[in-house]
Design a protein around this motif. Sequence first.
Motif, PDB file in Angstrom:
ATOM      1  N   ALA A  49       0.987  -1.155   0.035  1.00 11.61           N
ATOM      2  CA  ALA A  49      -0.017  -0.065  -0.139  1.00 11.61           C
ATOM      3  C   ALA A  49       0.701   1.414  -0.023  1.00 11.61           C
ATOM      4  N   SER A  50       0.265   2.382  -0.673  1.00 14.53           N
ATOM      5  CA  SER A  50       0.788   3.560  -0.552  1.00 14.53           C
ATOM      6  C   SER A  50      -0.141   4.939  -0.601  1.00 14.53           C
ATOM      7  N   GLN A  51       0.643   6.017  -0.171  1.00 16.25           N
ATOM      8  CA  GLN A  51      -1.046   6.421   0.289  1.00 16.25           C
ATOM      9  C   GLN A  51       0.073   8.441   0.338  1.00 16.25           C
ATOM     10  N   PHE A  52      -0.672   9.472  -0.485  1.00 23.71           N
ATOM     11  CA  PHE A  52      -0.203  10.556  -0.704  1.00 23.71           C
ATOM     12  C   PHE A  52      -1.109  11.477  -0.646  1.00 23.71           C
ATOM     13  N   ARG A  53      -1.085  12.502   0.293  1.00 23.41           N
ATOM     14  CA  ARG A  53      -1.871  13.567   0.498  1.00 23.41           C
ATOM     15  C   ARG A  53      -3.009  13.405  -0.550  1.00 23.41           C
ATOM     16  N   ASP A  54      -2.520  13.519  -1.780  1.00 25.03           N
ATOM     17  CA  ASP A  54      -4.452  12.807  -3.096  1.00 25.03           C
ATOM     18  C   ASP A  54      -4.564  12.066  -3.319  1.00 25.03           C
ATOM     19  N   LEU A  55      -3.599  10.999  -3.412  1.00 22.10           N
ATOM     20  CA  LEU A  55      -4.204  10.001  -3.256  1.00 22.10           C
ATOM     21  C   LEU A  55      -3.471   8.637  -3.294  1.00 22.10           C
ATOM     22  N   ALA A  56      -3.785   7.377  -2.925  1.00 24.59           N
ATOM     23  CA  ALA A  56      -3.989   6.256  -2.060  1.00 24.59           C
ATOM     24  C   ALA A  56      -4.322   4.656  -2.920  1.00 24.59           C
ATOM     25  N   TRP A  57      -3.136   3.902  -2.879  1.00 24.01           N
ATOM     26  CA  TRP A  57      -3.467   3.141  -3.863  1.00 24.01           C
ATOM     27  C   TRP A  57      -3.151   1.654  -2.983  1.00 24.01           C
ATOM     28  N   ASN A  58      -3.070   0.464  -3.525  1.00 26.67           N
ATOM     29  CA  ASN A  58      -2.721  -1.270  -3.668  1.00 26.67           C
ATOM     30  C   ASN A  58      -2.753  -1.747  -3.789  1.00 26.67           C
ATOM     31  N   VAL A  59      -1.741  -3.045  -3.973  1.00 29.75           N
ATOM     32  CA  VAL A  59      -1.634  -3.855  -4.857  1.00 29.75           C
ATOM     33  C   VAL A  59      -1.916  -5.424  -3.854  1.00 29.75           C
ATOM     34  N   GLN A  60      -2.790  -6.658  -4.084  1.00 26.45           N
ATOM     35  CA  GLN A  60      -3.001  -7.092  -3.474  1.00 26.45           C
ATOM     36  C   GLN A  60      -2.453  -8.539  -4.207  1.00 26.45           C
ATOM     37  N   ALA A  61      -2.497  -9.822  -3.489  1.00 24.61           N
ATOM     38  CA  ALA A  61      -2.479 -11.237  -4.339  1.00 24.61           C
ATOM     39  C   ALA A  61      -2.798 -12.462  -3.237  1.00 24.61           C
ATOM     40  N   THR A  80     -14.243 -39.577  -1.681  1.00 26.88           N
ATOM     41  CA  THR A  80     -15.108 -38.591  -1.913  1.00 26.88           C
ATOM     42  C   THR A  80     -14.341 -37.205  -1.550  1.00 26.88           C
ATOM     43  N   ASP A  81     -12.757 -37.148  -1.597  1.00 30.77           N
ATOM     44  CA  ASP A  81     -12.089 -35.964  -1.478  1.00 30.77           C
ATOM     45  C   ASP A  81     -12.632 -34.801  -2.421  1.00 30.77           C
ATOM     46  N   HIS A  82     -12.171 -33.181  -2.297  1.00 29.53           N
ATOM     47  CA  HIS A  82     -12.946 -33.019  -2.901  1.00 29.53           C
ATOM     48  C   HIS A  82     -12.284 -31.863  -3.562  1.00 29.53           C
ATOM     49  N   ALA A  83     -10.815 -31.102  -3.726  1.00 30.02           N
ATOM     50  CA  ALA A  83     -10.371 -30.165  -2.867  1.00 30.02           C
ATOM     51  C   ALA A  83     -10.423 -29.129  -4.336  1.00 30.02           C
ATOM     52  N   PHE A  84     -10.500 -27.718  -3.270  1.00 30.14           N
ATOM     53  CA  PHE A  84     -10.440 -25.677  -4.278  1.00 30.14           C
ATOM     54  C   PHE A  84      -9.635 -25.262  -3.961  1.00 30.14           C
ATOM     55  N   PHE A  85      -9.002 -25.208  -5.201  1.00 29.92           N
ATOM     56  CA  PHE A  85      -7.920 -24.614  -5.784  1.00 29.92           C
ATOM     57  C   PHE A  85      -8.172 -22.898  -5.814  1.00 29.92           C
ATOM     58  N   ASN A  86      -7.140 -21.363  -5.303  1.00 32.14           N
ATOM     59  CA  ASN A  86      -8.031 -20.038  -5.458  1.00 32.14           C
ATOM     60  C   ASN A  86      -7.053 -18.771  -5.254  1.00 32.14           C
ATOM     61  N   ALA A  87      -6.647 -19.035  -6.606  1.00 31.38           N
ATOM     62  CA  ALA A  87      -5.384 -17.872  -6.868  1.00 31.38           C
ATOM     63  C   ALA A  87      -6.096 -15.997  -7.418  1.00 31.38           C
ATOM     64  N   HIS A  88      -5.716 -15.191  -6.867  1.00 26.82           N
ATOM     65  CA  HIS A  88      -6.579 -13.692  -6.951  1.00 26.82           C
ATOM     66  C   HIS A  88      -5.169 -12.787  -7.030  1.00 26.82           C
ATOM     67  N   PHE A  89      -5.709 -12.226  -8.033  1.00 28.74           N
ATOM     68  CA  PHE A  89      -5.175 -10.500  -8.412  1.00 28.74           C
ATOM     69  C   PHE A  89      -5.643  -9.018  -7.823  1.00 28.74           C
ATOM     70  N   GLY A  90      -5.080  -8.384  -7.724  1.00 32.04           N
ATOM     71  CA  GLY A  90      -6.151  -6.911  -7.603  1.00 32.04           C
ATOM     72  C   GLY A  90      -5.477  -5.964  -6.998  1.00 32.04           C
ATOM     73  N   GLY A  91      -6.555  -4.782  -7.397  1.00 30.61           N
ATOM     74  CA  GLY A  91      -5.951  -3.374  -6.546  1.00 30.61           C
ATOM     75  C   GLY A  91      -6.833  -3.094  -6.634  1.00 30.61           C
ATOM     76  N   ASP A  92      -6.673  -1.282  -5.651  1.00 27.22           N
ATOM     77  CA  ASP A  92      -8.075  -0.078  -6.193  1.00 27.22           C
ATOM     78  C   ASP A  92      -7.267   1.187  -5.885  1.00 27.22           C
ATOM     79  N   ILE A  93      -7.635   2.331  -5.808  1.00 28.08           N
ATOM     80  CA  ILE A  93      -6.826   3.626  -6.559  1.00 28.08           C
ATOM     81  C   ILE A  93      -7.981   3.855  -6.049  1.00 28.08           C
ATOM     82  N   SER A  94      -7.915   5.552  -4.906  1.00 28.87           N
ATOM     83  CA  SER A  94      -8.945   6.182  -3.999  1.00 28.87           C
ATOM     84  C   SER A  94      -7.831   7.934  -4.539  1.00 28.87           C
ATOM     85  N   PHE A  95      -8.852   8.608  -4.715  1.00 25.93           N
ATOM     86  CA  PHE A  95      -8.224   9.964  -4.959  1.00 25.93           C
ATOM     87  C   PHE A  95      -9.468  10.819  -4.515  1.00 25.93           C
TER      88      PHE A  95
END
Length: 577
Positions: A162-174, A201-216
């Motif tokens: 995450a990074s935050q400045f006076r006029d904007l803030a943004w972050n990325v996550q995985a 009877t076993d049932h396995a799930f796999f979940n990989a994700h990547f994202g981010g957001d920004i605000s002004f």
Amino acid sequence: MRKHIKHILLIVIVLQVSLSFSQRKKNDTINTGVIDVVKPYTPSISDAFKVKEVPSTEEDQAIKKKEIKYNIFSFPVASTFTPAKGKAATVEKAKTVKLFDNYATLGVGSYTTILGEVYLNHAISRTESVGGYFSHHSSAGGIEGVQFNDNFSNTKLNANYASQFRDLAWNVQAGFQHQLYNWYGVPQSQIARAQADGIDTDHAFFNAHFGGDISFEDTYINSGSFFFRRFSDNQGSGENRFVAKAKIDIPVNREEISTNFKIDYLGGTFDRGYFTNAELSYGNFIIGASPSYQLKQDDLTVNLGVSINFLNDRESGDNTLYVYPNVTATYRLVNDVLIAFGGIQGGLVQNTYHAFASENPFVSPTLLIAPTDTQYNAHIGLKGKLSSNMSYSVNGLYKADRNRALFRNNDIIVFPQGEAYSYGNSYGIVYDDVDTFGIAGELNVDVNRNFTLGVKAEYFSYNTDNEAEAWNLPDIQGSLFLDYQIDEHWFAGANLIYTGERKDRFFLNDGFTITSPITVTLDSFFDANAHVGYHINDQISVYAKANNIANNEYQRWQNFPVQGIQFLAGATFKFDF
């Protein structure tokens, strides 16, 4: 004194001369000749005589005041009184709570349960930080009466920047997630055949994700975000989803229209269908815009808006436009004591394999995936505060869903040998038009800063078009929770969850012949949980938990009993780098 008399005589003479001159003016004519001044008048000031402020007189001695003396007839009295030393009162200050950026916890319990979490956060600079999260929850199983493996595990790993400045803030996550469950809910009539077939009877799930957001700040573009997820399982299923959102203020005639934009892409495949070996594919692409305008006048606040969604079915090629109302309002009847609220909204819900498996991990990998059209959701209610530490909310709703997804017990396949999930021990999805009427109430009490209590109850009534019942939707739901900080070291809490009756299908089968399914009612149940802990110091705490205290191996889903009473004990360590 003589000098003063001299000046007085001079003034009198001058006045006399002036008077005589004025008399002559009345009798003589005016002489316009020139007057020669031989010597100007130059007055002189004699030495001033200082008058004393308090003059002395000969009678001073005569009027001198007599000194008066007052006498009392006193005598000593014995006393044992000893005055105490005074001390200024002090105000007791609450001890400042030390906050830490990181923590780790580990607990073990019955059913060979392991629970662990680690949360890390580090500030690189005043404007940058990195963090991570890891959790693991597993159990070896051992539910009484279950003939197949009923163990499970859920492991998550996540990292962010995450990074935050006076006029904007943004972050990325995985992140990445691995889940393991079992289709252990085989009905009694199918246990022998399933054991003979040696199903896994076993049932396995796999979940990989990547994202981010920004605000002004102070711009027409308020915020934006994106998210991508790859979800798959060990049965050959795979699903991709990408979602991008933006919130923009559009100026119109000196007014601002707040508008939310959305792009939602979904595509996936299942290795086979439930009754056929053919691959199942699905895909939907949604573009949406939701403009709204807020109107405020005194105690009334109204949000006027509309939601527009364009749907492209990638498999069939069909294109459909949906328009929904998006209107909400609040009105303060009596300040914060009584506030009326209501609205009518709608939307297009993107159903996914990930969402279905998260709600019911016993689904089969053979689902039909389609969006739900919520034509409208009308609600009205009252909320407010009964006192400074007690708030409430009461509301009613009426919702119309078209193509709503319902979980229903899958059919039993006898011949040929079925898959591990085809013995009546899995769930599928059916769609129907469902109208829902509901009433809900909520009460929250903050007795003091150390004790909080909350109660919530909901009642629902359903009406379906094609299906016999609104499968597995409860008619009543309720919850109660409390948290209590007993003193500086001890803390405790509890929660109680109530789920009402549900309807599902059940097959009568002798191993060779399957009858038509009958409708069964699943019993309602309580799930009571409690915990207690002790803070050894600011960094180390120990705790103990008890779940399903009533020891009721109820069935949230048909043929899938849960573990009985469970005990867990562990410790938490908080720290900074």
